[in-house]
Design an enzyme around this catalytic site. Sequence first.
Site, PDB file in Angstrom:
ATOM      1  N   CYS A 257      -5.549  71.331  33.544  1.00  0.00           N
ATOM      2  CA  CYS A 257      -6.470  70.762  32.550  1.00  0.00           C
ATOM      3  C   CYS A 257      -7.732  70.349  33.295  1.00  0.00           C
ATOM      4  CB  CYS A 257      -5.839  69.558  31.852  1.00  0.00           C
ATOM      5  SG  CYS A 257      -6.990  68.733  30.740  1.00  0.00           S
TER       6      CYS A 257
ATOM      7  N   ASN B 179       1.080  75.011  33.399  1.00  0.00           N
ATOM      8  CA  ASN B 179       2.334  74.785  32.683  1.00  0.00           C
ATOM      9  C   ASN B 179       3.456  75.483  33.424  1.00  0.00           C
ATOM     10  OD1 ASN B 179       0.530  74.355  30.146  1.00  0.00           O
ATOM     11  ND2 ASN B 179       2.603  73.761  29.627  1.00  0.00           N
TER      12      ASN B 179
END
Length: 302
Positions: free
Chosen positions: A240, A249
């Site tokens: 992010c 992820n």
Amino acid sequence: MSLPQHVKIFEVGPRDGLQNETALVDTETKVALIEQLADVGIQTIESGSFVSPKWVPQMAGSEAVFGTIKRKKGVVYSALTPNMRGLERAISAEVSEVAVFIAASEDFSQKNTNCSIAEGIERSALLTEAALAEGIQVRGYISVAAGCPYQGEVPATDIAPLAKALLDMGCYEVSLGDSIGVATPGHIKNIVDAVATEIPINKIAMHLHDTYGQALANIYAALEMGITVVDSSVAGLGGCPYAPGATGNVATENIVYMLNGLGIEHGIDLDKLITAGDFITKKLGRANGSGVARAVLAKAAL
Ligand code: HMG
Ligand code: MG
């Protein structure tokens, strides 16, 4: 404890993954990745975002991406939308589903969306109402649910009312984001327990970044609690922009391999998925973030 028979993988690589690449990825490459992911059997692919290009330039070309992909029947191509302007862009791009995102800490909310948590909920509620009126389904994310890079610890009890707010405004599901990948299985159990006091377990999804290498163990813990929707990113791409140091992820290949071992259905062809991950990592010139993919590719090269 029992495990589910079927798990839905919600692929976020083309959005969560590519938003964090330093080099801008061209539309052709993004489209090729999304089309390959659809071909491996993934049902939902977060394919871009309609956020401010000043904030995240990597996603500026999302109109072109949605305008170019050959859409496969039965596959949902979703996008992240922060505000009404984002929703308008998503509607013009004929996006099948959108996602709103709020944060569990005031600091992260300001850094990521330049507003307070309460303002984020208000914006998301307006957007959700408008999207539903257009027949567009809305998913909700809660960022930094397991810890914040600025605030530090986030109490599990802070997450439950946020999840309820997202469901009450009309989101069909709430994805709990460990944006910085710090949680361990006991922590995940506490969060899911707390959230499940406010919303049904079948409305909860997990969105776990793998910074500390705990994501697969955390997913296993969540599956044991009855969670059946898991977000993941092919080749473990991403992070992010507003969570410094956070890696991508959990790799989709790693989850699929684990689910295969557990005999849990998911509908994804692991070999083709590894090929898709290999394609994008070579294009980006970066290491493949999936241990499963690295092992399979190394064996194939012998
Ligand atoms: P702001 O600066 O307060 O917004 O940003 P503004 O309304 O003042 O607008 C500023 C400028 O941006 C204006 O342009 C607007 O037109 C434009 P100017 O007049 O200066 O030329 N603008 C837009 N342009 C295109 N599309 C839009 C849009 N909105 C405004 N939708 C804003 C507020 C929310 C827009 C900004 O903070 C933003 O875009 N934030 C998104 C950041 C982001 O994408 N972060 C990563 C995704 S979240 C994530 O990764 C977490 C997740 O994976 C879960 C997890 O892991 O936890 C989901
Ligand atoms: Mg994320």
